[in-house]
Write an enzyme that holds these catalytic residues in place. Structure first.
Site: not given
Ligand SMILES: Cc1ncc(COP(=O)(O)O)c(C=O)c1O
Lengths: 410, 141
Positions: B54-56
């Site tokens: 995911g992004c983070q």
């Protein structure tokens, strides 16, 4: 000078229309200034005023609107020149941002000057935009990249730096102020050591220009790049400063209109500085509004704003440290108003979501500095970065919102 | 009995559950609680192969196929996302590949979480759903 006028944060806030908005029903608390700062009304007006009253293409037209637009565009260049202390407006190249500035230098200077076996020095603190362009040109030219190590607080290992410098080192490209941690690097020392070694230095000033006094002649850096949107200006505009002799010797970055003197199918001669590096119709509106942002900073006084930011930083550091399990990364004396922290057993993303629900904008994650996070052994941090329009009361809101988030996550 | 319920019926159960909450705090506390209670993923599946970047945060999804039905298990390093993993497993696990692939999965919007999950994070959710559907499709082919 405005330095003696007491700082009035409420007055300053009035200049920023966005600060009146609500997020999720709460007053916005904007602590993501290192990602991009908010814009004063004057900057917003400068853009709309350009489009509504003197929009025209610049440098080539022979009519009133073109004259006015050209004059405003070139005035902005002069404002930037004074803002960073360059010796000539020819040394100021407009780009779309820090990233493009670094790519310009890596590509144009790099292609002309890097040879197989040459070395480029960067640091562990770099933003990806000061890593990837160098990797690309290094690969193309057969050069290699050396990295200055840091300690656990993000302080550069200067002894290691001295050892890295050698006859093959062609350029040091280094972040002036760390975006992830706020730590200020000893760039004066880096520049003088590099120059003794016959090595050029480029500063990534994306995070420093808004906070620190910058005088490129005193610093004696060879190149410096920054973004308009982090200094209260618009997105899509940035600056690449380069010493004139270096820029003159560099080949153009992109080809097209504006950057030429004469074109025939056999051979093209290039325009002089600074136009050689500004191919095509530039971002006229945002370049013009960048001057308005610089005017804003000059009017408020950078030092005056920085002094106030210091009080925010000291207060926030103190309050945040009292939270159990919270650890500030880069808790050093020489830093700008950025607090980057981790909390035992808490993923930064969970914090960001729970803070956002309380109207607070912070940045979480790797801050485009994955090698730094890897060196620190963490997935990311939560970063609160302050601007002069932030208040002590907002920091109190952050601290109680953090307590609430931690209670929910327990 | 859960196994007799269709995906749509399970989505409705969650929509009804979430409708009992008045505040964002209650919704998130419930989600966090689901995250904490999610059955642990066998560590041998917590590898790059099963990871959805995911992004983070990271999500791991593993699926198994038995008697015509797909069974999911999963994990995340962030607890709220882990709660979302748990919701997706509750709704999708134990159904046929076709049912999973065809599921509209509108419930995320209906339970009023998506407005709280900023764009980047809903992208992570989309990636998770896409992977679960891809897994199901692979078992069904
Ligand atoms: C230190 C540093 N370098 C480079 C950049 C890239 O700037 P931009 O995205 O404006 O080109 C940033 C912005 O986040 C930064 O903080």
């Amino acid at each position: 000078m405005t330095d003696h006028i007491p700082f009035d944060v409420e007055q300053l806030r009035e200049l920023f229309p966005i600060l009146k908005r609500k997020v999720k029903g709460k007053d916005l608390v904007y602590f993501d200034n290192a990602a991009t700062s908010q814009k004063p009304q004057s900057v917003v007006d400068a853009i709309s005023n350009y489009y509504s009253t003197y929009n025209a293409n610049i440098h080539r037209g022979l009519h009133t609107l073109a004259d006015e637009a050209t004059a405003a565009y070139e005035e902005s260049r002069v404002a930037v020149k004074q803002f960073v202390g360059a010796s000539s407006h020819e040394e100021i190249i407009f780009t779309k941002g820090t990233t493009e500035g670094i790519n310009l230098v890596a590509s144009s200077w790099g292609r002309a000057n890097l040879n197989p076996g040459d070395e480029i020095i960067i640091s562990t603190l770099e933003h990806h935009s000061n890593i990837v362009p160098w990797q690309m040109i290094a690969e193309e030219r057969g050069a290699s990249i050396k990295v200055i190590p840091i300690d656990d607080n993000g302080i550069l290992d200067m002894d290691a730096f001295k050892k890295l410098l050698n006859a093959k080192t062609k350029i040091v490209s280094i972040i002036h102020v760390s975006n992830a941690l706020g730590v200020i690097n000893p760039v004066e020392e880096i520049i003088s050591l590099a120059h003794l070694n016959g090595t050029l230095v480029m500063l990534d000033g994306a995070q420093s220009v808004v906070h620190l006094d910058i005088d490129v002649q005193k610093l004696d850096c060879d190149f410096m790049v920054f973004s308009g949107h982090k200094i209260y200006g618009p997105t899509g505009v940035g600056v690449m400063y380069g010493k004139k002799a270096l820029l003159e010797a560099m080949p153009p970055y992109q080809g097209g209109g504006e950057m030429i003197k004469e074109v025939t199918f056999e051979k093209t001669t290039y325009n002089e500085l600074p136009f050689k590096f500004e191919a095509g119709t530039p971002n006229i509106a945002d370049v013009i509004a960048l001057k308005t942002a610089i005017d804003f900073i000059n009017k408020q006084g950078k030092n005056r704003m920085r002094e106030y930011e210091e009080t925010l930083l000291v207060y926030a550091t103190d309050k945040l440290k009292s939270i159990e399990g919270l650890k500030i990364i880069g808790d050093v004396p020489n830093k700008v108003s950025v607090v980057s922290f981790i909390i035992d057993g808490v993923h930064p993303q969970d914090l960001a979501i729970l803070l956002d629900n309380q109207g607070i904008a912070v940045r979480t994650g790797h801050h485009c500095a994955q090698p730094l996070m890897k060196r620190l052994g963490i997935v990311g941090t939560t970063r609160a970065s302050f601007a002069p329009y932030n208040t002590i009361a907002e920091i109190d809101i952050l601290v109680s919102a953090l307590h609430k988030a931690l209670k929910m996550l327990k | 009995m859960a196994e007799t319920k269709s995906i749509t019926e399970l989505e409705q159960v969650l929509i009804d559950d979430f409708s009992l909450f008045d505040t964002w705090e209650e919704k998130y506390e419930y989600l966090i609680d689901l995250g904490k209670k999610l059955a642990p993923l066998d560590p041998s599946y917590k590898t790059e192969e099963y990871k959805i970047k995911g992004c983070q945060s990271s999500v791991w999804i593993h699926s198994a196929y038995k008697d015509g039905h797909v069974y999911f298990e999963g994990d995340s390093d962030a607890i709220i996302v882990k709660g979302l993993v748990s919701l997706m497993i509750m709704v999708l696990s134990g159904h046929t590949p076709k049912e999973i692939v065809d599921a509209p999965l509108d419930f995320i919007n209906a339970i009023g979480l998506s407005s709280h999950l900023a764009q980047t994070r809903s992208n992570g959710l989309r990636a998770m759903i896409k992977q679960m559907k891809l897994d199901a499709a692979a078992w069904g082919s």
